[in-house]
Design a protein around this motif. Structure first.
Motif, short mmCIF file in Angstrom:
data_model
loop_
_atom_site.label_atom_id
_atom_site.label_comp_id
_atom_site.label_asym_id
_atom_site.label_seq_id
_atom_site.Cartn_x
_atom_site.Cartn_y
_atom_site.Cartn_z
N ASN A 14 39.94 33.17 31.97
CA ASN A 14 38.64 33.28 30.82
C ASN A 14 37.10 32.24 31.09
OD1 ASN A 14 39.57 35.10 28.92
ND2 ASN A 14 41.49 33.39 28.06
N VAL A 15 37.27 32.83 32.77
CA VAL A 15 36.18 31.43 33.32
C VAL A 15 35.38 32.66 34.24
CG1 VAL A 15 35.47 29.99 34.98
CG2 VAL A 15 37.47 29.62 33.73
N CYS A 16 35.18 33.42 33.31
CA CYS A 16 34.25 35.03 33.57
C CYS A 16 33.23 34.34 34.27
CB CYS A 16 34.26 35.46 32.14
SG CYS A 16 35.55 36.09 32.24
N ARG A 17 32.24 34.25 36.07
CA ARG A 17 31.73 33.83 36.50
C ARG A 17 32.03 34.03 37.68
NH1 ARG A 17 31.63 28.68 34.71
NH2 ARG A 17 32.53 28.00 36.30
N MET A 18 30.78 34.98 38.09
CA MET A 18 30.76 35.64 39.26
C MET A 18 30.18 35.20 40.80
SD MET A 18 32.55 38.39 38.61
CE MET A 18 33.09 38.91 40.52
N SER A 19 30.32 34.19 41.44
CA SER A 19 29.88 33.63 42.50
C SER A 19 28.80 34.64 43.33
CB SER A 19 30.97 32.77 43.69
OG SER A 19 30.10 32.74 44.06
N ALA A 20 27.87 34.45 43.49
CA ALA A 20 26.84 34.40 44.08
C ALA A 20 27.02 35.15 45.63
CB ALA A 20 25.11 34.09 44.09
N VAL A 21 27.99 34.04 45.82
CA VAL A 21 28.18 33.53 47.74
C VAL A 21 29.20 34.48 47.72
CG1 VAL A 21 28.99 31.33 49.16
CG2 VAL A 21 27.40 31.42 47.53
N SER A 22 30.26 34.70 47.40
CA SER A 22 31.70 35.42 47.11
C SER A 22 31.59 36.71 47.01
CB SER A 22 32.67 34.41 46.78
OG SER A 22 33.17 34.14 45.80
N GLY A 73 36.76 32.61 38.23
CA GLY A 73 38.09 31.42 37.91
C GLY A 73 39.09 32.63 37.96
N CYS A 74 39.14 33.49 38.07
CA CYS A 74 40.54 35.11 38.19
C CYS A 74 40.29 34.93 40.51
CB CYS A 74 40.56 36.23 37.50
SG CYS A 74 39.66 37.24 38.09
N TRP A 75 38.98 35.05 41.35
CA TRP A 75 39.30 35.45 42.14
C TRP A 75 39.58 37.14 42.51
CZ3 TRP A 75 39.45 31.28 46.37
CH2 TRP A 75 39.43 30.11 46.09
N ARG A 76 38.79 37.74 41.91
CA ARG A 76 39.00 39.76 42.00
C ARG A 76 37.53 40.09 41.71
NH1 ARG A 76 41.79 41.96 36.63
NH2 ARG A 76 40.21 39.93 35.55
N THR A 77 37.46 40.50 43.00
CA THR A 77 35.66 41.28 43.29
C THR A 77 35.54 42.40 42.04
OG1 THR A 77 36.61 43.49 44.07
CG2 THR A 77 36.84 41.86 45.18
N LEU A 78 33.97 42.52 41.66
CA LEU A 78 34.07 43.11 40.48
C LEU A 78 34.55 44.56 40.07
CD1 LEU A 78 29.81 43.23 40.54
CD2 LEU A 78 31.61 42.08 38.25
N ASP A 79 35.04 45.21 41.67
CA ASP A 79 35.56 46.32 41.68
C ASP A 79 37.31 46.37 41.01
OD1 ASP A 79 33.80 48.36 41.80
OD2 ASP A 79 33.81 47.86 44.38
N GLU A 80 38.04 44.71 41.71
CA GLU A 80 39.06 44.79 41.41
C GLU A 80 39.16 44.15 39.46
OE1 GLU A 80 41.00 42.69 44.86
OE2 GLU A 80 40.55 42.14 43.65
N ILE A 81 38.21 43.83 39.22
CA ILE A 81 38.01 43.13 37.12
C ILE A 81 38.11 44.82 36.62
CG2 ILE A 81 36.75 42.35 35.77
CD1 ILE A 81 36.28 39.99 37.49
N ARG A 82 37.34 45.90 37.24
CA ARG A 82 36.40 47.02 36.47
C ARG A 82 37.92 47.80 36.04
NH1 ARG A 82 34.50 51.29 38.71
NH2 ARG A 82 34.44 50.61 40.82
N LEU A 83 38.29 47.56 37.67
CA LEU A 83 39.59 49.13 37.71
C LEU A 83 40.88 48.40 36.98
CD1 LEU A 83 38.56 49.92 41.46
CD2 LEU A 83 38.67 51.47 39.40
N TRP A 84 41.50 46.99 36.87
CA TRP A 84 42.54 46.59 36.18
C TRP A 84 43.07 47.66 35.31
CZ3 TRP A 84 46.29 43.19 38.11
CH2 TRP A 84 46.50 42.47 37.59
#
Length: 98
Positions: free
Chosen positions: A30-38, A43-54
């Protein structure tokens, strides 16, 4: 005076199982904030694709995703631990001289 810098807590499969139950619960903390750098969720160290496909992944896919999440954290210098069945993990701190 030393500067205290908050580091993210290690997100582990072991801890997620203790907090949420199930074989492969979501890494979300529940720390849903994407890093512009990485390009990773801070919060969970996943990519947008990993989050979307989970939600569509089978256990093997979820296990592979967890392996990537934990490997990214180790590569960033974080070390794992299990904090027990709590809703949130305590933050880890690093003290540096100014």
């Amino acid at each position: 005076m030393p500067v205290r810098t908050m580091l993210p807590a290690f997100v582990s499969l072991e801890d997620a199982r203790a907090r949420k139950g199930g074989a492969f619960p979501s890494p979300c903390v529940n720390v849903c904030r994407m890093s512009a750098v990485s390009g990773l969720c801070e919060g969970c160290w996943r990519t947008l694709d990993e989050i979307r496909l989970w939600s569509g992944l089978d256990d093997a896919g979820r296990q592979a995703c967890w392996a990537r999440v934990e490997a990214r954290q180790r590569a960033a210098g974080l070390r794992g631990y299990c904090s027990g069945p709590k809703k949130s993990q305590p933050a880890a701190y690093l003290t540096r001289g100014s």
